[in-house]
Motif scaffolding. Sequence first.
Motif, PDB file in Angstrom:
ATOM      1  N   UNK A   1      33.709  42.367  44.683  1.00 56.57           N
ATOM      2  CA  UNK A   1      34.570  43.181  45.536  1.00 56.57           C
ATOM      3  C   UNK A   1      34.146  43.064  47.000  1.00 56.57           C
ATOM      4  N   UNK A   2      32.843  43.001  47.238  1.00 53.87           N
ATOM      5  CA  UNK A   2      32.348  42.853  48.609  1.00 53.87           C
ATOM      6  C   UNK A   2      32.737  41.501  49.189  1.00 53.87           C
ATOM      7  N   UNK A   3      32.636  40.445  48.382  1.00 53.50           N
ATOM      8  CA  UNK A   3      33.004  39.099  48.851  1.00 53.50           C
ATOM      9  C   UNK A   3      34.484  39.049  49.234  1.00 53.50           C
ATOM     10  N   UNK A   4      35.346  39.639  48.403  1.00 57.08           N
ATOM     11  CA  UNK A   4      36.781  39.654  48.712  1.00 57.08           C
ATOM     12  C   UNK A   4      37.029  40.391  50.028  1.00 57.08           C
ATOM     13  N   UNK A   5      36.387  41.555  50.199  1.00 52.81           N
ATOM     14  CA  UNK A   5      36.554  42.334  51.427  1.00 52.81           C
ATOM     15  C   UNK A   5      36.125  41.535  52.651  1.00 52.81           C
TER      16      UNK A   5
ATOM     17  N   UNK B   1      42.728  31.581  44.809  1.00 52.87           N
ATOM     18  CA  UNK B   1      41.737  31.569  43.731  1.00 52.87           C
ATOM     19  C   UNK B   1      41.141  32.948  43.438  1.00 52.87           C
ATOM     20  N   UNK B   2      40.916  33.749  44.491  1.00 56.07           N
ATOM     21  CA  UNK B   2      40.077  34.942  44.316  1.00 56.07           C
ATOM     22  C   UNK B   2      40.748  36.273  44.634  1.00 56.07           C
ATOM     23  N   UNK B   3      41.917  36.271  45.288  1.00 56.64           N
ATOM     24  CA  UNK B   3      42.518  37.539  45.693  1.00 56.64           C
ATOM     25  C   UNK B   3      43.358  38.124  44.564  1.00 56.64           C
TER      26      UNK B   3
END
Length: 537
Positions: free
Chosen positions: A317-321, A500-502
């Motif tokens: 979650x931190x990486x996405x933010x 890929x990640x969102x």
Amino acid sequence: MPTVLTETKPEAQHIDGHHSDDKNGHRPDIRGDQELLADAFQGENREHEMGMWEAFKEYPMACLWAFTMSFTIVMESFDMFLNGNFVALPAFAEKYGVYVEGSGYTIPTRWQSALFQSGQCGAFVGVFLAGPITNRLGYRWTTILALMLMNATIFISFFADSLTVLVIGQAFEGVPWGLFIANSPAYASEIVPLALRGACTATLQMSWSIGGIIVAAVTYAYNQRSDQWAWRVPLALQWLFPTPLLILILLAPESPWWLVRHGRSKEALRSIERLGRKSKQNAHEALAMIERTVEIETQMGGNPSLLDLVRGTDLRRTIITCLIYAGQNFAGNLIANQATFFFEQAGMSTNFAFQLSLINSCLGFIANAGSWFLTAWFGRRTIYLYGTATNITLLIILGICASIEQTKATNYAQACLGIIISFVFAGTLGPISYTIISETSSVRLRALSTGVGRAAYYVAEIPMIYLSSQMLNPTGWNLAGKCGYIWGGTASVCFVLAWLFLPELKHRSFREIDILFNRRVPARKFKSTVIQVQENE
């Protein structure tokens, strides 16, 4: 929208406080109380069922307080655009610049960079202070203290008699900026119902546009002056914002989510009622829903800390933010931030470039308003991906226009493309980024997560400002519109990472988002995964 199982709830008898808090303000464990659990089910289902217009009619005060908190961002926007215009003010350049043969008085490059980046460095400190202070004092009092600090630090810039003091003043002003930008999206997302989260968090981008419009109008009005008031009056206008906002936020309710996390359920109930609940019954249901989510998250960890952001599923979650925040610098945003200079390099006259910049800011405001409807019609992931893909296409076309033989037509084409790229960003990537950021983190870590995410933005922005200036400046690479190739490439990286990640977070309660991340559901399956209303994992 994923379906949820509606639980039939018994007729509630606690409207007048049947389920009271204990002497410390804590309520019983909701998961062991079937009546309270039924309230939580009903409260969450009501939020899923509400449309945007119905939610607005039922929660007008929540919208007002969310917009008020978001409006604090105007101060950072105002100062950022103001610094960009200072170096173009003849009176300012004559006072603090050096004389260059053939160009007149000019602010040295190192001082231009210092003016642009000092506030960002201060904000970098502020965003790391925001989480611990907010966890202790709450969103309201943290913002009130930041507004008091803002009032004080403006004095340094206003009375500065050298570039050194002005840079120091900007750095100190940056600290409250960091507190504002870390808290505003978190507070807005917590006080409005699910249907309004997208629109209300998107107003942060609108605050940036408002700041840009005010600066463009003020500096245009004063740029003909030859005395110190050409730059001191715009600096003094910063005092217009903190005191009225401080008074309003003193009157605002604290986030009920923050109050529940700190065991103050009675105050949380009053806060919910002030936000627009029409009945005590609905307020109790909303409180039960909040308590349920907070209790689920409490089982995952104790008091929040920065280290929690990189542990377990919170790391994802931190990486996405961080990626979403930092990505704002890579998809055409810096063209909007340096619009006047870009238009000049595209072949426009100085006066016409300024007019185009003002038009660009006004169109950005219109695009921000349009984003409210986009968030109601489309998902977060959809808006981000389509907005990025559109800007990639436009940036490549911009590069092509700058690569062919230059004529008046190609100059106007580059200017128009610059405006359209800024418009697309202001209507899609810009506002939806704040919505994604405010929803991705867990409630327990939200104050810390939004701060660290914004820090990632500043880490990316500081070198990108230098790179953008180098690309446009005639003494640098002098790429003009050819910078579209570079920004098109960086935007393509953002698109791939987002694809890929969102995950898609629209129509998801905070409890459902917690469960989806804890189950490690792939980003592209978030939308189709069904979470039942009874699940407490």
